[in-house]
Design a protein around this motif. Structure first.
Motif, PDB file in Angstrom:
ATOM      1  N   ASN A 153       1.243  -1.339   0.464  1.00 38.50           N
ATOM      2  CA  ASN A 153       0.140   0.093   0.171  1.00 38.50           C
ATOM      3  C   ASN A 153       1.127   1.302   0.002  1.00 38.50           C
ATOM      4  O   ASN A 153       1.826   1.385   1.216  1.00 38.50           O
ATOM      5  CB  ASN A 153      -1.177   0.715   1.787  1.00 38.50           C
TER       6      ASN A 153
ATOM      7  N   GLU B 290       0.208  -6.449   0.262  1.00 40.71           N
ATOM      8  CA  GLU B 290      -1.150  -6.044   1.084  1.00 40.71           C
ATOM      9  C   GLU B 290      -2.650  -5.576   0.777  1.00 40.71           C
ATOM     10  O   GLU B 290      -3.231  -7.450   0.474  1.00 40.71           O
ATOM     11  CB  GLU B 290      -0.794  -4.859   1.747  1.00 40.71           C
ATOM     12  N   ASP B 291      -3.486  -5.162   1.184  1.00 38.12           N
ATOM     13  CA  ASP B 291      -4.084  -4.922   0.347  1.00 38.12           C
ATOM     14  C   ASP B 291      -4.659  -5.012  -1.194  1.00 38.12           C
ATOM     15  O   ASP B 291      -3.840  -4.851  -1.659  1.00 38.12           O
ATOM     16  CB  ASP B 291      -5.357  -3.168   0.616  1.00 38.12           C
TER      17      ASP B 291
ATOM     18  N   LEU C 255      -5.474  -1.871  -3.651  1.00 34.27           N
ATOM     19  CA  LEU C 255      -4.397  -0.943  -2.775  1.00 34.27           C
ATOM     20  C   LEU C 255      -4.483   0.050  -3.174  1.00 34.27           C
ATOM     21  O   LEU C 255      -4.272   0.863  -4.796  1.00 34.27           O
ATOM     22  CB  LEU C 255      -3.397  -1.602  -2.555  1.00 34.27           C
TER      23      LEU C 255
END
Length: 323
Positions: free
Chosen positions: A11, A45-46, A49
């Motif tokens: 991110n 991560e996400d 993102l």
């Protein structure tokens, strides 16, 4: 052999630095006879993102599991790097990659991910000069050099700002696939085919105004006359400076001495000739300004850790002409 490349995206990734890896390794140039890399951009991560500039987000087709098969894991800059933490699965994946013989390459603040994984401990490394104090403070066992473009420490390659990330990528391509491939990619990207990692990131002191030409006007002449004896006196005369002033300005603008610059260019030319011609090592040595094969072998070993014949066999196969 470098064939499989994955980019680990966190991110807040910096889009421009992400684009470097996509351009060098993600563009299919096989129609031009260049290697094609298995390339993947992976959200660690996400997903989707946010990017670091906040102007748009990214939805990526791969997750962190894709890192496990990569020969090279690339780490773009991260806007929050000096103060943030990173997910443990990413750090573990980086360590597993190095343990299995893969390489890792960071651009700018991407070096903080390597530091968090412990991969900079006891290793010389670099990052953008603005982040160097924070990198050194956060990872005191890292040997941070803020004055260079990139550092190759075995499986770990770190680079400074955006342009030096391109330099580091081309350096790795040159190592793995040879000078001709690296030069062709550079030509397609319209960037210099090679800049030494030890070159300065920036000029520390503003150069005084002068009516004389800068040393940049002399570099092209030097590159065209590598087979000749080149002295500082000659170069200073062409630049309309005294030898002492020329040597000082050359160091300020290039981060190296005229002798070292010429020596490195001669080795680079020798690499290209060994890859692309059947000329003997003696002939290559003469065309590059080394004079004889013994001198070429000496500088090849010091610079590249191999001999001209071994280099030629690596990039042209066991049937390549030697001697």
């Amino acid at each position: 052999m470098l064939t499989n490349v994955a980019v680990a995206v966190v991110n807040g990734v910096a889009p421009f630095e992400l684009g470097i890896f996509c351009e060098v390794f993600g563009t299919d140039r096989s129609a031009a006879g260049l290697p094609r890399y298995e390339f993947a951009v992976c959200a660690v991560e996400d997903n989707p993102l946010p990017t670091g500039d906040g102007h748009f987000g990214l939805t990526l087709p791969y997750g962190p599991e894709r890192l496990e098969e990569a020969d090279l894991i690339c780490l773009p800059a991260d806007r929050q790097a000096p103060v943030r933490t990173y997910p443990e699965p990413l750090l573990a994946a980086l360590n597993r990659a190095v343990d299995r013989g893969a390489r890792v390459l960071s651009v700018c603040s991407g070096a903080f991910m390597l530091g968090a994984a412990g991969l900079l401990d006891g290793r010389r490394c670099t990052t953008h000069w603005m982040h160097a104090p924070a990198l050194r403070s956060r990872f005191p066992r890292a040997l941070v050099d803020p004055d260079v473009l990139y550092v190759d420490e075995g499986p770990v390659i770190t680079s400074a700002g955006t342009a030096s990330g391109i330099d580091a990528c081309l350096h790795l391509v040159r190592q793995e696939q040879g000078a001709e491939v690296a030069n062709t990619i550079a030509r397609r990207m319209v960037v210099p085919p090679h800049r030494d990692g030890g070159q300065a990131q920036y000029v520390r002191r503003p150069l005084p105004r002068t009516s004389c030409d800068t040393v940049g006007g002399v570099l092209g002449w030097m590159a065209r006359h590598l087979d000749e004896e080149i002295t500082v006196e000659q170069l200073a005369e062409r630049a309309h400076m005294s030898p002492r002033t020329f040597a000082r300005r050359f160091l300020q603008e290039t981060g190296t001495t005229p002798y070292q610059w010429v020596l490195r260019q001669r080795v680079l030319l020798a690499q290209e000739l060994l890859e692309t011609t059947d000329e003997t090592v003696d002939a290559v040595a003469g065309r590059c300004g080394f004079g004889n094969a013994a001198a070429l072998r000496h500088h090849f070993l010091r610079t590249l850790g191999t001999t001209p014949n071994a280099f030629r066999r690596t990039f042209r196969g066991p049937g390549a002409a030697v001697a």
